[in-house]
Write an enzyme that holds these catalytic residues in place. Structure first.
Site, PDB file in Angstrom:
ATOM      1  N   GLY A  42      52.816  31.453  27.278  1.00  0.00           N
ATOM      2  CA  GLY A  42      53.568  31.227  26.036  1.00  0.00           C
ATOM      3  C   GLY A  42      55.004  30.909  26.394  1.00  0.00           C
ATOM      4  O   GLY A  42      55.943  31.580  25.973  1.00  0.00           O
ATOM      5  N   GLU A  65      51.418  26.788  27.123  1.00  0.00           N
ATOM      6  CA  GLU A  65      51.975  26.827  25.766  1.00  0.00           C
ATOM      7  C   GLU A  65      50.961  26.231  24.793  1.00  0.00           C
ATOM      8  O   GLU A  65      50.361  25.209  25.060  1.00  0.00           O
ATOM      9  CB  GLU A  65      53.317  26.071  25.752  1.00  0.00           C
ATOM     10  CG  GLU A  65      53.957  25.879  24.412  1.00  0.00           C
ATOM     11  CD  GLU A  65      54.115  27.142  23.573  1.00  0.00           C
ATOM     12  OE1 GLU A  65      54.665  28.142  24.066  1.00  0.00           O
ATOM     13  OE2 GLU A  65      53.665  27.135  22.414  1.00  0.00           O
ATOM     14  N   ASN A  98      45.362  27.252  25.323  1.00  0.00           N
ATOM     15  CA  ASN A  98      45.305  28.572  24.703  1.00  0.00           C
ATOM     16  C   ASN A  98      45.078  29.586  25.819  1.00  0.00           C
ATOM     17  O   ASN A  98      43.966  29.736  26.327  1.00  0.00           O
ATOM     18  CB  ASN A  98      44.164  28.612  23.689  1.00  0.00           C
ATOM     19  CG  ASN A  98      44.138  29.934  22.946  1.00  0.00           C
ATOM     20  OD1 ASN A  98      44.725  30.921  23.393  1.00  0.00           O
ATOM     21  ND2 ASN A  98      43.464  29.955  21.826  1.00  0.00           N
ATOM     22  N   ASP A 121      54.749  36.485  20.650  1.00  0.00           N
ATOM     23  CA  ASP A 121      54.734  36.688  19.196  1.00  0.00           C
ATOM     24  C   ASP A 121      54.158  38.069  18.880  1.00  0.00           C
ATOM     25  O   ASP A 121      53.062  38.394  19.330  1.00  0.00           O
ATOM     26  CB  ASP A 121      53.863  35.606  18.533  1.00  0.00           C
ATOM     27  CG  ASP A 121      54.471  34.218  18.722  1.00  0.00           C
ATOM     28  OD1 ASP A 121      55.698  34.092  18.632  1.00  0.00           O
ATOM     29  OD2 ASP A 121      53.707  33.261  18.965  1.00  0.00           O
ATOM     30  N   GLU A 169      65.093  30.972  25.870  1.00  0.00           N
ATOM     31  CA  GLU A 169      65.844  30.685  24.649  1.00  0.00           C
ATOM     32  C   GLU A 169      65.736  31.858  23.659  1.00  0.00           C
ATOM     33  O   GLU A 169      66.704  32.217  22.996  1.00  0.00           O
ATOM     34  CB  GLU A 169      65.333  29.396  24.013  1.00  0.00           C
ATOM     35  CG  GLU A 169      65.693  28.126  24.784  1.00  0.00           C
ATOM     36  CD  GLU A 169      65.087  28.006  26.173  1.00  0.00           C
ATOM     37  OE1 GLU A 169      64.044  28.637  26.462  1.00  0.00           O
ATOM     38  OE2 GLU A 169      65.676  27.281  27.014  1.00  0.00           O
ATOM     39  N   GLU A 170      64.533  32.469  23.606  1.00  0.00           N
ATOM     40  CA  GLU A 170      64.358  33.596  22.689  1.00  0.00           C
ATOM     41  C   GLU A 170      65.245  34.763  23.142  1.00  0.00           C
ATOM     42  O   GLU A 170      65.885  35.416  22.319  1.00  0.00           O
ATOM     43  CB  GLU A 170      62.880  34.015  22.682  1.00  0.00           C
ATOM     44  CG  GLU A 170      62.457  34.835  21.495  1.00  0.00           C
ATOM     45  CD  GLU A 170      62.400  34.043  20.189  1.00  0.00           C
ATOM     46  OE1 GLU A 170      62.160  32.821  20.235  1.00  0.00           O
ATOM     47  OE2 GLU A 170      62.621  34.657  19.139  1.00  0.00           O
TER      48      GLU A 170
END
Ligand code: SAM
Length: 195
Positions: A42, A65, A98, A121, A169-170
């Protein structure tokens, strides 16, 4: 459905020359000993991969991703870095896949030295818990593809540990917003009858 992106039927079918064309030779492909060692699960927009690429220039690494457009963005990001920095960023690539379904299609047993799950997430609602990439039913699979991990001392000396909360970035968004980051690095347990 996942049917619109290609998935290798086994790790040996993963085409390294497509992902790392400048450093992966046809001899490497035949020989089969040079393999991806880091996987960013991810990977989002790819910030960690980009940082790791120059930190470990000899190590092949890949981002996985699910989102098509995000994957395309990372591909472009890597390609343009390769153009502007000749000889660099050749060891990093990305696949749209996935990761909850296809990890064993990409990696053999004990192939990976590092797997990253940064800011996955959270899927707070109970009906969506099955979408969490960190979940008990997937731990066996992650353990299968991971090499036995580092000692605490090695971990402290590992430069990657410092990047975990700041390179993506997160992570930068959380820092900007004054949020807190909680880091957890897990060790694969080696049964006493195995080395
Ligand atoms: N690791 C990046 C970072 O720290 O900036 C991205 C974090 S973002 C909150 C979570 C990412 O995981 C999203 O880009 C999402 O598309 C991806 N993702 C979620 N489920 C996935 C799956 N099953 N396989 C691959 N990627 C997945």
């Amino acid at each position: 459905s996942d049917s619109h992106f290609p998935v290798p039927i086994s790790p040996s079918q993963f085409d390294y020359s497509l992902h790392y064309p400048q450093i992966f030779t046809s001899t490497d492909q035949v020989d089969g000993s040079r393999k991806v060692q880091f996987a960013d699960i991810g990977c989002g927009f790819g910030g960690l991969l980009i940082s790791l690429s120059t930190l470990f220039p000899e190590t092949l690494m890949i981002g996985m991703e699910l989102r098509d457009k995000v994957t395309e963005y990372v591909k472009e990001r890597i390609l343009s870095l390769r153009v502007t920095n000749p000889g660099q960023y050749q060891n990093v690539s990305v696949v749209r896949t996935n990761s909850m379904k296809y990890i064993p299609n990409y990696f053999e047993k004990a192939q990976l030295t590092k797997m990253f799950f940064l800011f996955p997430d959270p899927h707070f609602k109970e009906k969506n818990h099955r979408r969490r990439v960190i979940s008990p039913f997937l731990l066996d699979e992650y353990a299968y593809v991971l090499k036995p991990a580092l000692t605490e001392k090695e971990l402290e000396a590992d430069p990657v540990v410092k990047l975990l909360s700041s390179a993506t970035e997160e992570g930068q968004k959380v820092a900007r917003n004054g949020g807190q980051t909680f880091q957890a690095v897990f060790r694969r347990i080696v049964p006493s009858d195995q080395t």
